[in-house]
Design a protein around this motif. Structure first.
Motif, PDB file in Angstrom:
ATOM      1  N   UNK A  44       0.835  -1.201   0.000  1.00 50.76           N
ATOM      2  CA  UNK A  44       0.000   0.000   0.000  1.00 50.76           C
ATOM      3  C   UNK A  44       0.871   1.253   0.000  1.00 50.76           C
ATOM      4  N   UNK A  45       0.550   2.153  -0.920  1.00 54.34           N
ATOM      5  CA  UNK A  45       1.314   3.381  -1.091  1.00 54.34           C
ATOM      6  C   UNK A  45       2.445   3.244  -2.095  1.00 54.34           C
ATOM      7  N   UNK A  46       2.756   2.023  -2.511  1.00 54.20           N
ATOM      8  CA  UNK A  46       3.825   1.799  -3.475  1.00 54.20           C
ATOM      9  C   UNK A  46       3.402   2.202  -4.881  1.00 54.20           C
ATOM     10  N   UNK A  47       4.398   2.400  -5.737  1.00 55.37           N
ATOM     11  CA  UNK A  47       4.138   2.743  -7.135  1.00 55.37           C
ATOM     12  C   UNK A  47       4.636   1.619  -8.014  1.00 55.37           C
ATOM     13  N   UNK A  48       3.850   1.299  -9.031  1.00 54.17           N
ATOM     14  CA  UNK A  48       4.224   0.279  -9.995  1.00 54.17           C
ATOM     15  C   UNK A  48       4.603   0.943 -11.308  1.00 54.17           C
ATOM     16  N   UNK A  49       5.309   0.216 -12.131  1.00 53.75           N
ATOM     17  CA  UNK A  49       5.589   0.618 -13.501  1.00 53.75           C
ATOM     18  C   UNK A  49       4.939  -0.437 -14.383  1.00 53.75           C
ATOM     19  N   UNK A  50       3.987  -0.009 -15.220  1.00 52.08           N
ATOM     20  CA  UNK A  50       3.184  -0.935 -16.006  1.00 52.08           C
ATOM     21  C   UNK A  50       3.175  -0.475 -17.455  1.00 52.08           C
ATOM     22  N   UNK A  51       3.471  -1.386 -18.370  1.00 50.52           N
ATOM     23  CA  UNK A  51       3.405  -1.089 -19.804  1.00 50.52           C
ATOM     24  C   UNK A  51       2.187  -1.771 -20.393  1.00 50.52           C
ATOM     25  N   UNK A  52       1.402  -1.000 -21.134  1.00 51.90           N
ATOM     26  CA  UNK A  52       0.238  -1.537 -21.835  1.00 51.90           C
ATOM     27  C   UNK A  52       0.255  -1.015 -23.263  1.00 51.90           C
ATOM     28  N   UNK A  53      -0.264  -1.820 -24.197  1.00 51.03           N
ATOM     29  CA  UNK A  53      -0.372  -1.305 -25.563  1.00 51.03           C
ATOM     30  C   UNK A  53      -1.428  -0.209 -25.596  1.00 51.03           C
ATOM     31  N   UNK A  54      -1.373   0.694 -26.568  1.00 49.11           N
ATOM     32  CA  UNK A  54      -2.411   1.734 -26.651  1.00 49.11           C
ATOM     33  C   UNK A  54      -3.802   1.105 -26.730  1.00 49.11           C
ATOM     34  N   UNK A  55      -4.726   1.655 -25.967  1.00 52.26           N
ATOM     35  CA  UNK A  55      -6.096   1.148 -25.912  1.00 52.26           C
ATOM     36  C   UNK A  55      -7.045   2.317 -26.141  1.00 52.26           C
ATOM     37  N   UNK A  56      -7.730   2.326 -27.286  1.00 54.62           N
ATOM     38  CA  UNK A  56      -8.705   3.384 -27.562  1.00 54.62           C
ATOM     39  C   UNK A  56      -8.056   4.747 -27.547  1.00 54.62           C
TER      40      UNK A  56
END
Length: 159
Positions: A44-56
């Motif tokens: 809780x309170x942590x930050x993630x780094x997330x890659x996603x393809x472009x969506x809409x």
């Protein structure tokens, strides 16, 4: 204004196994068609780094969600600002993934709750595109948790 998008998938596995797959962020690249890379600490309170393809309408492919809630084996909740620079109140999404025990299987619920001033303008496109992406992720997570994922090919295998 807020709007929601909710999906679920039934998985023939234990809640612990589904939680293991869901929280093994480095392995997302092996099985997840929607989140192609994920890193960070699920605290809780942590930050993630997330890659996603472009969506809409979402052109940003790198997200930095904040972990809002972690209940091991049950619930994971993240909050993202999808538009950069992040301006409070403009547009955000809360993603909640909840695992519920059923009669001999578990159900994984994914719920996106969109909010902010731009939500009414963006929600239609996001719902159309994210629903497809969520369903693909649900199917892949189900296969992974049940142990039915097709083997991933590597360059060495094709030689």
């Amino acid at each position: 204004m807020t709007a929601e998008l909710t999906t679920f998938v039934d998985i023939d596995a234990t809640a612990e196994r589904v939680w293991q797959v869901l929280t093994d962020l480095p392995a997302y690249a092996e099985w997840n068609p929607f989140v192609t890379e994920a890193d960070g600490a699920l605290v809780e309170g942590g930050r993630l780094s997330v890659s996603v393809p472009p969506v809409g309408v979402l052109v940003q492919a790198k997200l930095r969600p904040t972990v809002v809630e972690v209940v091991p084996g049950r619930r994971l909740r993240l909050r993202s600002q999808l538009i950069r620079p992040a301006i409070p109140g403009l547009f955000h999404v809360d993603l909640t993934m909840t695992i519920t025990d059923q009669d001999g299987y578990v159900r994984l619920w994914q719920q996106d709750r969109f909010g902010g001033l731009l939500a009414p303008l963006l929600i239609g496109s996001l719902n159309r595109h994210r629903l497809t992406a969520f369903n693909a992720m649900n199917d892949a997570l189900k296969r992974r948790a049940e142990g039915t994922s097709p083997p991933r090919s590597t360059d060495e295998e094709s030689l």
